[in-house]
Design a protein around this motif. Structure first.
Motif: not given
Lengths: 262, 281, 365
Positions: B111, B113-115, B117, B221-222, B225-226, B236, B240
């Motif tokens: 994932n 997102l998890i990487r 995170y 864009f993740i 964003d994070l 991106g 969004y």
């Protein structure tokens, strides 16, 4: 032992650092998920309490279930369509535009695909929900399945199809008895890759899910949790997700190993 | 069964799906980009090129340029880090090559997102790296490691490094090892042999790897964003925002098309480069 | 012997390339028939027409007097052994061989018995449970053979059956295929590019070139009485002398006449062809006036067991000539490189062939 030249040693040291870069952060998450305190600052003992905390969370159950529904449906449809597509492409002269069309869903930024699909669904005045996520996931899953199956077909000796017909089988019978069993490892590997991509996919699901928790997928839930801040529960979730993804990919690699020639 | 019917049955369903859910939606975006935002966030079907004019406004154009710059830095870093790894794997004993390559690819399959995170956990003010630095007595106050361009670049390199290594490995592994040996035999040092033989022969793979890293980086864009914490916007994030915050879909569509345009330009450039290579041997 | 397969004017084009150009042949009952020729001569296409994988553009093919082209490939009483063997990789040896019987709805003990018989015939008993990738090249070849024979086809087609084997095994399998063909009494049609293989195995050979049947005949006919330069050159080694057809032989440019037999129009360009083993080397011009004799210089000598291969330059014909002479021949004991000798042969050992196209000349040079 043979002496290793200094260039080679430097190369090995560099690679070791890169592997540390790739796996260090993941390893940290896994270790922290078993930390009793849940904090990165102090190790207070081994504990599975954060996993236990997940077990009782209804929103997580819901999201996992939604993700499974999406991934299973999208994988099933994409596996059939992608496999047929690969078989069909095998019979065509290579054409650049078809290769391009297959390549686009794999390389196009997910945000672009996401807003394009959202615009399209809105234009059709379609209600959004799990079904719209499924339709969307099928797009890139078809591409991945077709690519994996095509790679498998490249080593496929077409004379076995003729041999089967020569021995009296019909075309349809040959497909079920010969072609499908022989390409099955590729089809299964493609399906596992599609499934893995689908359970991890966030951006497209986020845009095409519509409002409300009824169509919130697991990655969408993770995203909202991460935005909220670092919590011990996320570490536990991350560990589970990593374990599931790695297992699926390793299985797919093992199934689709090329047959060793004697 | 005639061959044409057989092909139609095999290709029809898949190509129809791609046409319906890929080609038509892209056409929709193209159409939207020439419309206007309605008063209540809807779409007014008035044909104009206002959105394209607006996109070159320094406010937005600056973000596009910044996205290009960040993606270029990410690509360069990934190439410098990734090439030696690809080279080592491709020249390792045969039985080790596939496991080593699989280890590089494996994180990609988990994932994203998890990487991403994971880097928040490492880099935040209460994170592991700040803790370690303080424990070692190197700093008194926690450093702001997160929410800046460096964190963004690290996150993107982390996410897309496998895309660089894979084509490079494939290309280096295909090289006849005797070519390298011939260079050494003719008196080249191994580093000189590398620059004069291996690198030129893998130019196509370098181009492919750079595209594979650049394209998803610029459209991401993740990670901004994070890890950029909303302070560092890339194109991106702008898309969004237009779709989910400002509710200006026509302008968001225009930005998405510009992104596709950049991507296509790069792919054509690569195709041209590959063709030229083939023609000149 | 009655005809099993009759082909009349079969033609096949792929785009602009002509694969088969009005081929007519008759293949007889219980015959071991070879389709021989260089790559691209159409021999494989011909085999695939018989199997049903290619449909000819023109012409008729009949099997036992019935129209073969009207029968779908999976219903033809013809089976094929593929060049790649085309074994089903996911099935074991038993199931590979039983596959064709299952398609004919053979079941139970009959299936078992016939499959085991076929495996025993090719000496593969005991390997029933193995997968193709667990077999050696020779064993895989035998599985392919058993699988194609188990249905007792009227005709067995073999596409380059020995090409994938190493040289030693190839010799054994040639014998084995002949033995099998006698044992089962089925017509074998084998495609090969190897003239030695065709000569050793076949009862009759069709030598093909550019989609045409260049000459059909027994190995002896093809070797002893080739109909064209191409046939003479393709089968075995041959020496050629270019000249003009005269009343009793071929006249070289120098005026020397070489005597021989064969058809070529008077005063037209012609070849005189003679096999290397028919040449005699002598220190002096032979007394026998009928024999052909040319002065030659020894260029190279190589020893290969029973005979010496001697390469000679013949200035008069502007040609390089190969002679294979018996090592036991006392005449050859003292040959040295650079020596000038006489190269002689009887008129009965030479063939006169038409020299038509420019390409033939090119090939010989």
């Amino acid at each position: 032992m043979a002496k290793v030249r200094p260039e080679r040693q430097a190369l090995r040291a560099h690679a070791a650092l890169v592997y540390l870069f790739l796996y260090g952060p993941i390893a940290v998450l896994v270790v922290l998920s078993f930390n009793e305190s849940g904090l990165p600052t102090a190790w207070t003992g081994f504990s599975t309490r954060w996993y236990a905390a997940l077990a009782g969370a209804a929103d997580i159950h819901r999201a996992v279930l939604n993700t499974l529904i999406v991934a299973v449906s999208a994988t099933a449809v994409a596996t059939i369509l992608g496999t047929l597509l690969a078989l069909g492409l095998e019979r065509l002269k290579p054409r650049a535009w078809i290769d391009g069309l297959m390549f686009v869903p794999m390389i196009v930024p997910d945000i672009v695909l996401a807003i394009a699909l959202l615009s399209f669904y809105t234009l059709l005045e379609m209600t959004l929900g799990l079904h719209s996520i499924i339709f969307s996931h099928i797009v890139f899953n078809i591409a991945f399945v077709a690519v994996v199956v095509r790679a498998r077909l490249r080593n496929f000796d077409k004379s076995i199809v003729e041999a089967s017909i020569d021995l009296g089988a019909s075309e349809v019978g040959t497909f079920w008895r010969i072609t499908l069993p022989v390409i099955a490892p590729g089809v299964i590997a493609g399906a596992l890759i599609a499934f893995t991509l689908s359970i991890d996919e966030f951006v497209i699901a986020f845009f095409t899910a519509g409002a409300g928790p009824s169509s919130t997928t697991f990655p969408m839930l993770i995203y909202s949790m991460i935005r909220f801040g670092v919590t011990p529960e996320i570490n536990a979730i991350a560990t589970i997700v990593l374990f599931v993804s790695f297992t699926l990919i390793l299985i797919s690699q093992r199934i689709n190993r090329p047959v060793a020639n004697p | 069964m005639p061959e044409s019917l057989r092909r139609a049955l095999l290709l029809g369903p898949g190509l129809t799906w791609l046409a319906l859910f890929l080609v038509v939606p892209t056409a929709t975006v193209l159409l939207y980009s020439f419309f206007e935002r309605g008063t209540y966030g809807g779409i007014d079907t008035i044909l104009n090129i206002e959105n394209y004019v607006r996109a070159v406004d320094p406010l937005y154009f600056g973000i596009l340029l910044k996205s290009l710059r960040i993606a270029a830095v990410v690509t360069a870093v990934a190439l410098v880090i990734g090439y030696p790894v690809a080279y080592l794997i491709a020249t390792a004993p045969k039985r080790l090559q596939i496991p080593l390559l699989l280890l590089v690819m494996l994180p990609f399959w988990s994932n994203y997102l998890i990487r991403t995170y994971a880097w928040i956990v490492l880099l935040n003010r209460e994170g592991l790296i700040n803790n370690a630095l303080r424990w070692l007595g190197l700093v008194d106050e926690p450093l702001s490691l997160l929410y800046n361009d460096t964190a963004l670049v690290i996150g993107l390199v982390y996410g897309y490094l496998p895309f660089m290594v894979l084509p490079l490995y494939a290309s280096i592994a295909r090289l006849n090892p005797e070519i390298r040996e011939a260079a050494t035999d003719l008196g080249a040092s191994s580093l000189r042999g590398f620059w004069t033989v291996t690198v030129p022969l893998t130019r196509q793979a370098i181009a492919a790897g750079c595209i594979f890293v650049f394209v998803p980086s610029i459209g991401n864009f993740i990670t901004p964003d994070l890890l950029g914490g909303g302070r560092t916007k890339m194109i991106g994030n702008l898309i969004y925002d237009q779709f989910l915050k400002a509710r200006d879909w026509p302008f968001g569509s225009t930005l998405a098309l510009i992104l596709i345009g950049v991507m296509m330009a790069l792919l054509f450039l690569q195709a041209w480069f590959v063709n030229r290579q083939m023609r000149h041997g | 012997m009655s005809a099993v397969i009759e082909m009349q004017g079969v033609s096949k084009r792929f785009g602009t390339a002509i694969a088969l150009d009005a081929v007519s042949l008759t293949i007889r009952e219980n015959e071991f028939y070879a389709l021989l020729g260089p790559s691209g001569c159409g021999k494989t296409t011909l085999l695939r027409v018989l199997a049903g994988f290619e449909t000819p553009d023109e012409g008729d093919v009949s099997l036992d007097g019935k129209d073969l082209l009207a029968i779908r490939p999976n219903r033809r009483p013809v089976n094929m052994m593929f060049q790649s063997y085309a074994l089903f990789p996911h099935l074991n040896v038993f199931n590979n061989v039983a596959y064709g019987l299952r398609m004919d709805r053979v079941r139970g003990s009959e299936l078992e018995a016939r499959t085991r018989d076929a495996l025993a015939m090719v000496q593969l008993d005991g390997l029933e449970g193995r997968r193709p990738n667990q077999l050696s090249g020779g064993q895989r070849q035998r599985v392919a053979l058993a699988r194609a024979l188990v249905k007792r086809p009227r005709v067995l087609l073999l596409d380059e059956p020995l090409a994938a084997l190493d040289k030693k095994l190839r010799g054994q399998m040639q014998m084995e295929l002949k033995r099998l063909q006698h044992a089962v009494g089925i017509t074998f049609i084998v495609v090969t590019h190897d003239q030695g293989e065709a000569m050793e195995m076949a009862d009759r050979i069709a030598l093909m070139r550019d989609g045409r049947n260049e000459q059909e005949g027994t190995p002896e006919e093809l070797y002893e009485r080739p109909a064209s330069h191409f046939v003479a050159d393709f089968i075995g080694d041959m020496n050629f002398f270019a000249g003009t057809r005269g009343a009793d032989g071929v006249r070289l440019e120098t005026g020397t006449i070489l005597r021989g037999h064969g058809d070529a129009g008077a005063e037209s360009p012609a070849w005189l062809a003679v096999r290397p083993e028919k040449l005699v080397i002598a220190q002096a011009r032979p007394a026998h006036a009928e024999d052909n004799a040319l002065e030659a210089e020894v260029v190279d000598i190589s020893y290969s067991g029973q005979h010496l291969s001697v390469r000679l330059r013949v200035p008069e014909a502007d040609a390089l000539v190969l002679a294979k002479v018996d090592t036991a021949d006392p005449n050859v004991a003292e040959i040295e490189r650079g020596q000038t000798l006489w190269c002689c042969w009887p008129p009965s050992a030479s063939r006169i062939l038409p020299r038509e196209s420019y390409s033939e000349v090119r090939e010989n040079e």
